[in-house]
Design a protein around this motif. Structure first.
Motif, PDB file in Angstrom:
ATOM      1  N   LYS A   1       0.837  -1.208   0.000  1.00 51.43           N
ATOM      2  CA  LYS A   1       0.000   0.000   0.000  1.00 51.43           C
ATOM      3  C   LYS A   1       0.869   1.253   0.000  1.00 51.43           C
ATOM      4  O   LYS A   1       0.528   2.264  -0.640  1.00 51.43           O
ATOM      5  CB  LYS A   1      -0.922   0.007   1.215  1.00 51.43           C
ATOM      6  CG  LYS A   1      -2.063  -0.988   1.138  1.00 51.43           C
ATOM      7  CD  LYS A   1      -2.892  -0.962   2.420  1.00 51.43           C
ATOM      8  CE  LYS A   1      -4.042  -1.968   2.348  1.00 51.43           C
ATOM      9  NZ  LYS A   1      -4.801  -2.019   3.633  1.00 51.43           N
TER      10      LYS A   1
ATOM     11  N   ASN B   1       2.475   2.114  -3.510  1.00 54.63           N
ATOM     12  CA  ASN B   1       1.553   2.865  -4.351  1.00 54.63           C
ATOM     13  C   ASN B   1       0.225   3.023  -3.630  1.00 54.63           C
ATOM     14  O   ASN B   1      -0.658   2.162  -3.729  1.00 54.63           O
ATOM     15  CB  ASN B   1       1.343   2.174  -5.699  1.00 54.63           C
ATOM     16  CG  ASN B   1       0.571   3.050  -6.693  1.00 54.63           C
ATOM     17  OD1 ASN B   1      -0.105   4.011  -6.301  1.00 54.63           O
ATOM     18  ND2 ASN B   1       0.682   2.741  -7.974  1.00 54.63           N
ATOM     19  N   PRO B   2       0.044   4.120  -2.901  1.00 56.47           N
ATOM     20  CA  PRO B   2      -1.176   4.326  -2.118  1.00 56.47           C
ATOM     21  C   PRO B   2      -2.441   4.427  -2.966  1.00 56.47           C
ATOM     22  O   PRO B   2      -3.554   4.283  -2.450  1.00 56.47           O
ATOM     23  CB  PRO B   2      -0.907   5.658  -1.395  1.00 56.47           C
ATOM     24  CG  PRO B   2       0.571   5.820  -1.415  1.00 56.47           C
ATOM     25  CD  PRO B   2       1.013   5.202  -2.697  1.00 56.47           C
ATOM     26  N   GLU B   3      -2.286   4.659  -4.276  1.00 56.00           N
ATOM     27  CA  GLU B   3      -3.464   4.816  -5.128  1.00 56.00           C
ATOM     28  C   GLU B   3      -4.137   3.481  -5.451  1.00 56.00           C
ATOM     29  O   GLU B   3      -5.286   3.466  -5.896  1.00 56.00           O
ATOM     30  CB  GLU B   3      -3.071   5.528  -6.433  1.00 56.00           C
ATOM     31  CG  GLU B   3      -2.587   6.967  -6.211  1.00 56.00           C
ATOM     32  CD  GLU B   3      -2.213   7.644  -7.508  1.00 56.00           C
ATOM     33  OE1 GLU B   3      -2.356   7.002  -8.575  1.00 56.00           O
ATOM     34  OE2 GLU B   3      -1.780   8.808  -7.460  1.00 56.00           O
ATOM     35  N   LEU B   4      -3.427   2.378  -5.263  1.00 57.07           N
ATOM     36  CA  LEU B   4      -4.006   1.066  -5.557  1.00 57.07           C
ATOM     37  C   LEU B   4      -4.885   0.633  -4.393  1.00 57.07           C
ATOM     38  O   LEU B   4      -4.395   0.337  -3.312  1.00 57.07           O
ATOM     39  CB  LEU B   4      -2.899   0.036  -5.802  1.00 57.07           C
ATOM     40  CG  LEU B   4      -2.019   0.265  -7.038  1.00 57.07           C
ATOM     41  CD1 LEU B   4      -0.949  -0.805  -7.126  1.00 57.07           C
ATOM     42  CD2 LEU B   4      -2.863   0.290  -8.308  1.00 57.07           C
ATOM     43  N   LYS B   5      -6.171   0.601  -4.613  1.00 61.10           N
ATOM     44  CA  LYS B   5      -7.126   0.268  -3.553  1.00 61.10           C
ATOM     45  C   LYS B   5      -7.623  -1.178  -3.661  1.00 61.10           C
ATOM     46  O   LYS B   5      -8.516  -1.579  -2.926  1.00 61.10           O
ATOM     47  CB  LYS B   5      -8.333   1.215  -3.623  1.00 61.10           C
ATOM     48  CG  LYS B   5      -7.965   2.704  -3.583  1.00 61.10           C
ATOM     49  CD  LYS B   5      -7.271   3.081  -2.284  1.00 61.10           C
ATOM     50  CE  LYS B   5      -6.965   4.576  -2.256  1.00 61.10           C
ATOM     51  NZ  LYS B   5      -6.272   4.974  -1.012  1.00 61.10           N
TER      52      LYS B   5
ATOM     53  N   ARG C   1      -3.235  -6.181  -6.190  1.00 57.38           N
ATOM     54  CA  ARG C   1      -2.262  -5.101  -5.967  1.00 57.38           C
ATOM     55  C   ARG C   1      -0.852  -5.558  -6.318  1.00 57.38           C
ATOM     56  O   ARG C   1      -0.079  -4.817  -6.941  1.00 57.38           O
ATOM     57  CB  ARG C   1      -2.324  -4.650  -4.506  1.00 57.38           C
ATOM     58  CG  ARG C   1      -1.652  -3.306  -4.243  1.00 57.38           C
ATOM     59  CD  ARG C   1      -1.647  -2.977  -2.760  1.00 57.38           C
ATOM     60  NE  ARG C   1      -2.939  -3.234  -2.153  1.00 57.38           N
ATOM     61  CZ  ARG C   1      -3.101  -3.823  -0.974  1.00 57.38           C
ATOM     62  NH1 ARG C   1      -2.049  -4.203  -0.267  1.00 57.38           N
ATOM     63  NH2 ARG C   1      -4.304  -4.015  -0.496  1.00 57.38           N
TER      64      ARG C   1
ATOM     65  N   ASN D   1       3.376  -2.725 -13.490  1.00 52.54           N
ATOM     66  CA  ASN D   1       3.741  -1.318 -13.660  1.00 52.54           C
ATOM     67  C   ASN D   1       5.207  -1.036 -13.350  1.00 52.54           C
ATOM     68  O   ASN D   1       5.639   0.120 -13.371  1.00 52.54           O
ATOM     69  CB  ASN D   1       2.858  -0.434 -12.769  1.00 52.54           C
ATOM     70  CG  ASN D   1       1.396  -0.484 -13.191  1.00 52.54           C
ATOM     71  OD1 ASN D   1       1.088  -0.714 -14.361  1.00 52.54           O
ATOM     72  ND2 ASN D   1       0.490  -0.274 -12.250  1.00 52.54           N
TER      73      ASN D   1
END
Length: 209
Positions: free
Chosen positions: A125, A128-132, A138, A145
């Motif tokens: 997390k 990359n905090p944008e991956l929910k 994830r 990426n």
């Protein structure tokens, strides 16, 4: 001889009762007694070197006995080893990893597996905090990426699957499985945080020279 309450350096049981087995004077000096103990929890050995701090000690009474107030522990073998997370691991993630290590040392293997999975969950997390998405997806997205390497992705899946097994399976998690999970988790943290941190540190040093 009296039982000694001491934190075991092997199984890490707090204030374990150590049973005295043998007692000698270090180099014949009664003010420096050596006592050999075994842990009441795991049975492994501890050697304690005491030393007298005053004049009221009694050489006929075990130095671990409360009646011998003038004896203190001078040195022990093996020594208590502090648990540490890989360098540059963020504080909250390091705490989860250390909880896993502590449970592993205490042979609480299911709890260790669960904490190593939580370590991975929080680490991915942060990368990359944008991956929910859920952890499985994830990991795949981070690998696709280029945010983690292919090897890191494989390690992450091993931790995820092992952690799931520790939490959800009816059969107890084995010590070997927990040790493997810890090894994968440590490698992941080193590649995710330690190596980048070392490179950044080196660049800062080069920039200041």
């Amino acid at each position: 001889m009296s039982i000694l309450a001491y934190n075991c350096p092997h199984c890490r049981t707090s204030k374990s009762g150590f049973n005295p087995k043998h007692h000698v004077n270090f180099r014949g000096d009664a003010s420096k007694p050596l006592t050999f103990y075994t842990c009441g929890s795991c049975g492994k050995p501890l050697v304690v070197l005491y030393k007298a701090t005053g004049h009221n000690w009694d050489p006929k009474i075990c130095p671990g006995d409360p009646r011998n107030h003038d004896f203190i522990i001078n040195e022990t073998w093996p020594k208590q080893i502090d648990l540490v997370a890989p360098k540059f691991t963020p504080e909250n993630i390091a705490k989860f990893y250390l909880q896993g290590l502590d449970n592993l040392e205490r042979q609480h293997f299911d709890a260790a597996g669960a904490m190593f999975r939580k370590t991975l969950d929080c680490a991915t997390k942060l990368i990359n905090p944008e991956l929910k998405s859920d952890l499985n997806k994830r990991i795949k997205l981070l690998s696709e990426n280029g945010l983690i390497t292919k090897d890191m992705g494989e390690w992450a899946h091993q931790i995820r699957l092992g952690g799931n097994e520790a939490v959800h399976e009816d059969e107890p998690f084995s010590g070997k499985d927990a040790e493997d999970l810890e090894a994968f988790t440590k490698l992941f943290l080193m590649y995710a945080f330690t190596l980048p941190g070392m490179m950044k540190e080196r660049k800062n040093l080069s920039g200041n020279s």
